[in-house]
Write an enzyme that holds these catalytic residues in place. Structure first.
Site, short mmCIF file in Angstrom:
data_model
loop_
_atom_site.label_atom_id
_atom_site.label_comp_id
_atom_site.label_asym_id
_atom_site.label_seq_id
_atom_site.Cartn_x
_atom_site.Cartn_y
_atom_site.Cartn_z
N GLY A 12 7.18 2.17 17.14
CA GLY A 12 8.01 2.36 18.34
C GLY A 12 7.42 3.43 19.26
N LYS A 175 2.86 -13.54 8.46
CA LYS A 175 2.97 -12.10 8.23
C LYS A 175 3.87 -11.83 7.02
CE LYS A 175 2.31 -7.75 8.91
NZ LYS A 175 3.08 -6.79 9.60
N ASN A 179 2.95 -9.81 3.57
CA ASN A 179 3.79 -8.73 3.06
C ASN A 179 4.34 -9.05 1.67
OD1 ASN A 179 4.90 -8.07 6.39
ND2 ASN A 179 3.60 -6.75 5.16
O1 KPL Z 1 2.14 -4.79 7.04
C1 KPL Z 1 1.67 -4.18 6.11
C2 KPL Z 1 2.52 -3.15 5.49
O2 KPL Z 1 2.02 -2.22 4.88
O3 KPL Z 1 3.74 -3.26 5.63
C3 KPL Z 1 0.32 -4.54 5.58
C4 KPL Z 1 -0.25 -5.69 6.38
C5 KPL Z 1 0.42 -4.93 4.14
C6 KPL Z 1 -0.69 -3.42 5.74
O4 KPL Z 1 -0.50 -2.38 4.86
#
Ligand code: KPL
Length: 296
Positions: A12, A175, A179
């Site tokens: 942010g 994504k 994660n």
């Molecule tokens: O988005 C991420 C996170 O840590 O939340 C990644 C892509 C795993 C990078 O650390």
């Protein structure tokens, strides 16, 4: 544009300063009740922002919600009486599942969902470091949001690369898959992302990926095992020296985003009657860890 950043954490604050440097009128809505907050991006001079200023909510053309997924509901609540129905609301956080909650509260507003791979870090309340170049993808969540593709240009001027993605759901799922694979494992083993490339994690990562592909295909996301596995390993290697956000949350005993990451996957799997034992185990382990803090 008049832009309000709801949740000036690392990402942010990065967007707040970048928008301001691009000439926009930016204000913050953070936890601190101070009416003024300074942010310094890298070596730039510190910039002053108004904070928790109700007219800035009323006049906002765009509200970028950058709090963590589990905080969205509580963070937007005090602003609801002041948000005009023309204000574009953009969600930018790890995980999925908050957009329908927001739509229920703000049914007439254009709603945008975004995902970013920029790295940012806040070593102190006022300092923000842009630690990794990335890209940002945006797309409409509702019909009004789908008409806001001009935002990609606006944001591209502030912090490139920004792309409008008419198939944003696929980007969000990709994504989410990254994660689901990296975050719980690194949090449980308290390791850096790169350590997941070790042979001891190979079978686990493969099983997690098989389950993800099955659920994603049922969600009409076209992906196969090899390409998703390659994407996950590419992120493991590109962020090898980093600690994931969930590893950090567990380390500092802060609530994690597991409900909106693996939890979201498990709900989708249940809906399609798909068994996902590997991801379920990770979910339960993280929940146990969170639970253990309240029992101390
Ligand atoms: O988005 C991420 C996170 O840590 O939340 C990644 C892509 C795993 C990078 O650390």
């Amino acid at each position: 544009m008049n832009i309000l950043i709801l949740g000036p954490g690392a990402i942010g604050s990065l967007w707040a300063t970048k928008f301001k440097l691009a000439g926009h009128n930016v204000s913050l809505w953070g936890r601190s009740s101070n009416s003024e907050q300074f942010l310094q991006l890298d070596d730039n001079p510190a910039i002053s922002f108004s904070n928790q200023h109700i007219p800035s909510v009323q006049n906002a053309d765009l509200i970028v919600v950058t709090v963590k997924a589990w905080q969205v509901d509580g963070a937007i609540e005090p602003l609801l009486p002041y948000i005009s129905e023309d204000t574009i609301i953009m969600l930018m956080h790890n995980g999925m599942g908050t957009a329908p909650l927001l739509e229920a509260k703000l049914p007439d507003n254009p709603l945008i969902v975004a995902t970013t791979t920029h790295g940012a870090y806040k070593p102190s309340k006022e300092q923000v470091l842009h630690t990794g170049q990335g890209n940002t993808q945006l797309g409409g969540f509702n019909a009004k949001g789908a008409q806001c593709d001009f935002l990609a240009d606006v944001m591209n001027h502030a912090l490139p690369e920004v792309n409008w993605n008419p198939n944003i759901n696929a980007a969000l799922w990709t994504k989410l898959a990254i994660n689901c694979a990296i975050n719980p494992l690194t949090a449980i083993h308290q390791c850096k992302n790169g350590e997941l490339a070790a042979p001891e994690f190979a079978t686990k990562l493969a099983n997690i990926t098989y389950e993800l592909v099955e659920v994603m295909n049922k969600e009409e996301i076209e992906v196969d095992f090899d390409s998703l596995h390659a994407t996950i390993m590419q992120v493991v290697n590109a962020t090898a020296a980093n600690y994931s956000s969930m590893r950090q949350d567990v380390f500092h005993q802060r609530r994690t985003e597991i409900d909106f990451i693996t939890g979201y996957l498990l709900h989708a799997a249940e809906k399609h009657h798909i068994s996902t034992p590997e991801n379920a185990k990770l979910y339960q382990r993280i929940k146990q860890i969170e639970q253990s803090w309240t029992e101390q």
